[in-house]
Design a protein around this motif. Structure first.
Motif, PDB file in Angstrom:
ATOM      1  N   VAL A 114     -18.013   9.357 -18.833  1.00 40.00           N
ATOM      2  CA  VAL A 114     -17.223   8.617 -17.849  1.00 40.00           C
ATOM      3  C   VAL A 114     -17.126   9.456 -16.579  1.00 40.00           C
ATOM      4  N   VAL A 115     -16.982   8.771 -15.471  1.00 37.87           N
ATOM      5  CA  VAL A 115     -16.773   9.450 -14.187  1.00 37.87           C
ATOM      6  C   VAL A 115     -15.275   9.485 -13.927  1.00 37.87           C
ATOM      7  N   THR A 116     -14.761  10.653 -13.566  1.00 35.88           N
ATOM      8  CA  THR A 116     -13.342  10.792 -13.261  1.00 35.88           C
ATOM      9  C   THR A 116     -13.151  11.106 -11.782  1.00 35.88           C
ATOM     10  N   TYR A 117     -11.956  10.794 -11.294  1.00 36.69           N
ATOM     11  CA  TYR A 117     -11.625  10.934  -9.875  1.00 36.69           C
ATOM     12  C   TYR A 117     -10.347  11.737  -9.750  1.00 36.69           C
ATOM     13  N   ASN A 118     -10.435  12.880  -9.072  1.00 37.92           N
ATOM     14  CA  ASN A 118      -9.223  13.678  -8.886  1.00 37.92           C
ATOM     15  C   ASN A 118      -8.406  13.119  -7.728  1.00 37.92           C
ATOM     16  N   ARG A 119      -7.336  13.803  -7.378  1.00 40.34           N
ATOM     17  CA  ARG A 119      -6.428  13.296  -6.336  1.00 40.34           C
ATOM     18  C   ARG A 119      -7.162  13.079  -5.009  1.00 40.34           C
ATOM     19  N   THR A 120      -8.055  14.000  -4.654  1.00 39.40           N
ATOM     20  CA  THR A 120      -8.792  13.859  -3.391  1.00 39.40           C
ATOM     21  C   THR A 120      -9.681  12.618  -3.411  1.00 39.40           C
ATOM     22  N   ALA A 121     -10.365  12.395  -4.533  1.00 41.21           N
ATOM     23  CA  ALA A 121     -11.250  11.230  -4.649  1.00 41.21           C
ATOM     24  C   ALA A 121     -10.445   9.928  -4.655  1.00 41.21           C
ATOM     25  N   GLN A 122      -9.300   9.947  -5.313  1.00 35.89           N
ATOM     26  CA  GLN A 122      -8.445   8.760  -5.320  1.00 35.89           C
ATOM     27  C   GLN A 122      -7.963   8.424  -3.910  1.00 35.89           C
ATOM     28  N   ARG A 126       0.824  -1.213   0.000  1.00 35.26           N
ATOM     29  CA  ARG A 126       0.000   0.000   0.000  1.00 35.26           C
ATOM     30  C   ARG A 126       0.858   1.263   0.000  1.00 35.26           C
ATOM     31  N   ALA A 127       2.034   1.151   0.585  1.00 38.67           N
ATOM     32  CA  ALA A 127       2.918   2.317   0.650  1.00 38.67           C
ATOM     33  C   ALA A 127       3.316   2.778  -0.743  1.00 38.67           C
ATOM     34  N   GLY A 128       3.275   1.866  -1.704  1.00 43.56           N
ATOM     35  CA  GLY A 128       3.670   2.222  -3.069  1.00 43.56           C
ATOM     36  C   GLY A 128       2.543   2.822  -3.885  1.00 43.56           C
ATOM     37  N   LEU A 129       1.350   2.884  -3.323  1.00 39.42           N
ATOM     38  CA  LEU A 129       0.214   3.450  -4.059  1.00 39.42           C
ATOM     39  C   LEU A 129       0.287   4.975  -4.027  1.00 39.42           C
ATOM     40  N   GLU A 130       0.165   5.564  -5.183  1.00 37.10           N
ATOM     41  CA  GLU A 130       0.201   7.019  -5.268  1.00 37.10           C
ATOM     42  C   GLU A 130      -0.991   7.519  -6.062  1.00 37.10           C
ATOM     43  N   CYS A 131      -1.457   8.699  -5.714  1.00 34.19           N
ATOM     44  CA  CYS A 131      -2.559   9.325  -6.440  1.00 34.19           C
ATOM     45  C   CYS A 131      -1.994  10.162  -7.583  1.00 34.19           C
ATOM     46  N   SER A 132      -2.701  10.203  -8.685  1.00 38.37           N
ATOM     47  CA  SER A 132      -2.235  10.971  -9.839  1.00 38.37           C
ATOM     48  C   SER A 132      -2.875  12.352  -9.836  1.00 38.37           C
ATOM     49  N   ASP A 133      -2.143  13.332 -10.323  1.00 37.11           N
ATOM     50  CA  ASP A 133      -2.690  14.684 -10.414  1.00 37.11           C
ATOM     51  C   ASP A 133      -3.782  14.783 -11.470  1.00 37.11           C
ATOM     52  N   PRO A 134      -3.558  14.256 -12.684  1.00 39.20           N
ATOM     53  CA  PRO A 134      -4.674  14.293 -13.641  1.00 39.20           C
ATOM     54  C   PRO A 134      -5.794  13.378 -13.151  1.00 39.20           C
ATOM     55  N   PRO A 135      -7.041  13.802 -13.234  1.00 40.38           N
ATOM     56  CA  PRO A 135      -8.147  12.919 -12.848  1.00 40.38           C
ATOM     57  C   PRO A 135      -8.118  11.632 -13.676  1.00 40.38           C
ATOM     58  N   THR A 136      -8.496  10.534 -13.070  1.00 36.99           N
ATOM     59  CA  THR A 136      -8.456   9.246 -13.756  1.00 36.99           C
ATOM     60  C   THR A 136      -9.778   8.517 -13.558  1.00 36.99           C
ATOM     61  N   THR A 137      -9.918   7.365 -14.205  1.00 39.32           N
ATOM     62  CA  THR A 137     -11.176   6.606 -14.121  1.00 39.32           C
ATOM     63  C   THR A 137     -11.066   5.516 -13.062  1.00 39.32           C
TER      64      THR A 137
END
Length: 255
Positions: free
Chosen positions: A163-171, A80-91
């Motif tokens: 499509v629904v996108t998720y920004n960094r906060t949602a991720q 889990r430590a390797g999981l990172e959120c992306s700045d561009p919104p993603t699906t």
């Protein structure tokens, strides 16, 4: 030589023996040789056929893997430590794929997109809407939009779609509630999942909803997911009672 190479070699050697040929010299074996007996020859042909099936399945190791029950999806703290959120919104599919990239799919069940959307729906961040072609799609609720969910129109082979996108906060919200999502992913499939509703079931659902039966009991009664129950209630124009809605929200509140 690989396992498959050895299996193919064994098959070829046995096949020649079954036909009365010495696989080492290519010479026909004498009539007095035990291999020339019909019963022995039939056994060899039978064994050749079994080897052919094992080879077609990818070998012995693949056959064993196919029978082994996979472990439920999980991620240790170091992964889990390797999981990172992306700045561009993603699906949601890309988020799910990032999770699955961290596991061995031969040993562990994959995370399902439906488990992620089920969590978000139960949490009041997504809702299900029927579209003109008769299918349904999940869209952000006002609460979901306030937490970083948005919609975007794209164009595919069949024309534009949403499509629904998720920004960094949602991720980050998804990652922070990964344990709850993993628990949903481990839930057994409901017996009636995906089956059409009958008029009799609709009538029964209306009767039980009128008696303020909570959504968990409705899910157990109809052997369908809570999301499917909520969607059917909405389609029938039935609102959940405040008590039922509050109980479910308290159980699945992510923040």
């Amino acid at each position: 030589m690989t396992e498959l190479d050895r299996l193919r070699q064994a098959h070829d050697d046995l096949f020649q023996l079954a036909n009365g040929i010495d696989p080492l010299t290519g010479q026909e074996l004498p009539a007095s040789d035990v291999i020339q007996r019909v019963q022995v020859s039939r056994c060899l042909f039978f064994t050749c056929d079994i080897l052919r099936q094992v080879i077609a399945q990818g070998g012995l190791s693949q056959s064993k893997k196919g029978k082994k029950k996979k472990l439920p999806f999980s991620l240790p703290p170091e992964a889990r430590a390797g999981l990172e959120c992306s700045d561009p919104p993603t699906t949601i599919r890309h988020i799910c794929q990032r999770l699955n990239d961290l596991i061995d799919p031969e040993q562990m069940q994959r995370m399902k997109v439906t488990s992620l959307t089920a969590f978000l729906t139960r949490s009041g961040l997504l809702y299900q809407q029927e579209v003109p072609n008769g299918k349904t799609q999940k869209l952000p609720t006002p609460a979901g939009r306030s937490l970083g969910l948005a919609t975007e129109t794209r164009t595919g082979q069949d024309g534009p779609y949403t499509v629904v996108t998720y920004n960094r906060t949602a991720q980050q919200l998804i990652l922070d509630n990964l344990d709850s999502i993993i628990a949903i992913n481990a839930e057994p499939l409901h017996e009636n999942q995906g089956k059409p509703w009958t008029p009799e079931q609709d009538a029964q659902l209306q009767q039980l909803a009128a008696k303020n039966v909570d959504i968990k009991q409705l899910s157990d009664t109809f052997k369908r997911s809570r999301g499917a129950i909520r969607s059917r209630l909405e389609k029938l124009g039935i609102a959940l009672t405040p008590a039922s809605s509050m109980a479910e929200e308290e159980e699945n509140l992510p923040f």
